[in-house]
Design an enzyme around this catalytic site. Structure first.
Site, short mmCIF file in Angstrom:
data_model
loop_
_atom_site.label_atom_id
_atom_site.label_comp_id
_atom_site.label_asym_id
_atom_site.label_seq_id
_atom_site.Cartn_x
_atom_site.Cartn_y
_atom_site.Cartn_z
N LYS A 1 -38.59 -18.41 43.59
CA LYS A 1 -37.38 -18.06 44.35
C LYS A 1 -36.14 -18.01 43.47
CE LYS A 1 -40.20 -17.97 47.61
NZ LYS A 1 -41.34 -18.44 46.80
N CYS B 1 -46.27 -19.40 36.91
CA CYS B 1 -47.69 -19.07 37.13
C CYS B 1 -48.07 -17.76 36.45
CB CYS B 1 -47.98 -18.99 38.62
SG CYS B 1 -47.79 -20.57 39.48
N GLU C 1 -45.50 -20.31 52.47
CA GLU C 1 -46.65 -19.56 51.96
C GLU C 1 -47.94 -20.25 52.37
OE1 GLU C 1 -44.44 -17.80 47.97
OE2 GLU C 1 -45.95 -19.37 47.76
N SER D 1 -48.51 -16.63 48.97
CA SER D 1 -48.18 -16.75 47.56
C SER D 1 -48.61 -15.50 46.83
CB SER D 1 -48.92 -17.97 46.98
OG SER D 1 -48.94 -17.91 45.57
#
Length: 564
Positions: A134, A204, A454, A480
């Site tokens: 975010k 990630c 999510e 996600s």
């Protein structure tokens, strides 16, 4: 007088001059002198560095160093830099818990705080540095509100984890829970995955939300070319940050503002790259919100229009084999954009933070060095983009499906209705969900949760149990960027405001057809009218604090879940 000399003489203190000059501002300057300002510093523009440094997530643990590199670049360019912090939350650590409800609201808090600091301190320009999911849209919404010269810097992707010669990422751990529950691996093997999945700093590693948004922002022209794919721990990332400090000064000199860069065509470039790479469904939500803020007319229909003409060409996780660090090795986002530009899919005349157009930036860019294992335009994974907008009587305003890596794009089955992810996850782990079912998680939307969390835990466990293509997962919440399988999110209107999902009952037949772009349930109009008369909105799940304020302000997901 030459143009160059004129630019050198131009006063770049477009806002800070109200503090830098005048007897009445003596007290204001006294505070800045405590920070080390000297007389000459007040003659320079003041440029902020919005840092999302934090030790609550590996995505951001290294960003303080990047902020200091940007500060150095700003100083070298001839301005006075000021670092300030804003928040981050870790989606991965909060996933599957009540804490996940704070993830999307943190986007607004980041935007609000950047707007507040830059406005209160009368700064002239901005470098914003983000790491976790975010952070990117939060920084970009803040930049769009301010409309001051700005450059965004991505903190960078994590490197893949290694276990027994295989690459791992964070989603490997989520899917490992399903494999363990299914008896495919034991607890010791699961623990090894846990310990190896995340080897250090960075967001990630697959084409999940953080890497999707960094790619979109670079394609939009708001980041320096190549910076979206550089790993967090690479020396290039510090160079990106320092160069951003110098670049923002040039933007200030040239009078180039975000509204000059973030045009409708720039957003179309961003969507094109997201579709080509097989990016996260969250990109739709975030790009809608950024566009709203910068006053660009962008709708779900624009995504569908672009999807139909852009092939999915990247073999990237979660549904593919490779991660962002691998893409960086073969040329990164500039090489992908050059390929797409050569195919006539990118607007080359859009301005960027280099002060040059996209086409000018790509002129010296080498072609992809890939042997078509990661990027293959001639043999795409899918002839069209994987982010599909579905509409029908179950989601009149739209829902978003991701079909990358799927052999099944149609399912018709009974609704298994849950009013929370935890209840759905428990049913999945208890083997109560069977092939052909449509798992529905409702009251998970922007207002209903609140916060539109999510559903990575539920979706990953389904995949881990081998049900990823035989069970659909539908929600008015989000997924996600690491989710894959037959997942449909962002269903709007949401349940909390009386959207059709609120009227679903156990075993209603749901049809999801990604090829026909339809999502519906087989209930007569008369029965729907009866259910609607009986339905009452449940009380909001938050009555004070951050989530309560968010629930009162937030819009539909089909509008980007905006709050202003």
């Amino acid at each position: 007088m030459t143009k160059e000399h004129s630019e050198q003489q131009k006063d770049l203190r477009i806002r800070s001059k109200v503090i830098s000059e005048g007897v009445s501002r003596t007290p204001n300057r006294a505070y800045l002198r405590a920070l080390g300002f000297e007389d000459e510093d007040f003659q320079k523009p003041m440029i902020g560095v919005a840092s999302t440094w934090s030790e609550v997530t590996p995505c951001n643990m290294h960003i303080d160093g990047l902020a200091r590199a940007s500060k150095q670049g700003i100083s070298e360019a001839g301005a006075s830099p000021l670092i300030f912090n804003t928040i981050t939350v870790s989606d991965g650590i909060s996933m599957g818990t009540d804490g996940m409800r704070f993830s999307l609201p943190s986007r607004e808090i980041i935007a609000d705080s950047i707007e507040s600091v830059v406005s209160a301190e009368n700064l002239d320009a901005l470098v914003a540095i983000g790491g976790c999911d975010k952070n990117m849209p939060g920084c970009m919404i803040g930049i769009a509100r301010l409309n001051l010269p700005a450059v965004f810097v991505y903190g960078g992707t994590i490197l893949p984890g290694k276990l027994d010669g295989k690459d791992l990422d964070a989603v490997s751990a989520f899917e490992g829970v399903g494999q363990y529950n299914n008896g495919e691996i034991d607890k010791e093997a699961l623990h090894k995955v846990e310990c190896a999945a995340c080897p250090g700093a960075g967001a990630c590693g697959g084409m999940f939300t953080a890497n999707t948004m960094s790619s979109a922002i670079e394609a939009m022209g708001m980041s320096l070319p190549g910076s979206a794919s550089h790993p967090a721990v690479s020396t290039n990332k510090s160079k990106d940050s320092r160069a951003a400090g110098k670049a923002v000064y040039k933007l200030l000199e040239k009078g180039i503002y975000p509204k000059d860069i973030m045009t409708k065509e720039a957003f179309e470039n961003a969507i094109t790259v997201v579709m080509a790479l097989g990016g996260s469904t969250n990109a739709i939500l975030h790009l809608l919100a950024i566009a709203h803020t910068i006053e660009v007319d962008l709708t779900l229909d624009d995504f569908e229009k672009i999807r139909k003409r852009v092939p999915h060409i990247a073999d990237l996780r979660p549904s593919g084999k490779y991660v962002m660090a691998h893409l960086d090795e073969v040329g990164g986002i500039p090489a992908v954009m050059k390929l797409l530009h050569d195919k006539g899919l990118i607007h080359g005349d859009c301005l960027t933070v280099t002060g040059k157009t996209v086409a000018e930036n790509l002129e010296q860019q080498p072609d992809l060095t890939d042997n078509k294992s990661i990027i293959d335009f001639d043999n795409p994974k899918h002839a069209t983009g994987p982010l599909v907008i579905l509409k029908g009587n179950l989601a009149p305003e739209g829902a978003v499906a991701k079909i990358s890596g799927l052999s099944v794009t149609y399912i018709k089955g009974p609704a298994r209705v849950f009013d929370s992810e935890s209840k759905a996850t428990k049913a999945i782990l208890n083997d109560e969900i069977k092939p052909g079912d449509v798992v529905v998680i409702r009251y998970a939307g922007p207002k209903g949760a609140p916060g539109m969390p999510e559903m990575l835990s539920a979706s990953s466990i389904l995949v881990g149990k081998g049900l990823g293509e035989s069970v659909a997962l539908l929600t008015d919440g989000r997924f996600s960027g690491g989710s894959h399988g037959l997942v449909i999110g962002h269903a709007a209107p949401e349940s909390q405001v009386g959207g059709p999902m609120a009227l679903l009952e156990e075993n209603d037949t749901i049809t999801i057809d990604a090829e026909k772009l339809e999502i519906s349930f087989d209930v007569s109009d008369e029965e729907l009218e009866r259910r609607n008369k009986q339905w009452q909105a449940p009380p909001l799940k938050a009555n004070r604090g951050t989530l309560a304020k968010y629930a009162k302000l937030v819009s539909s997901a089909s509008k980007g879940a905006i709050t202003d």
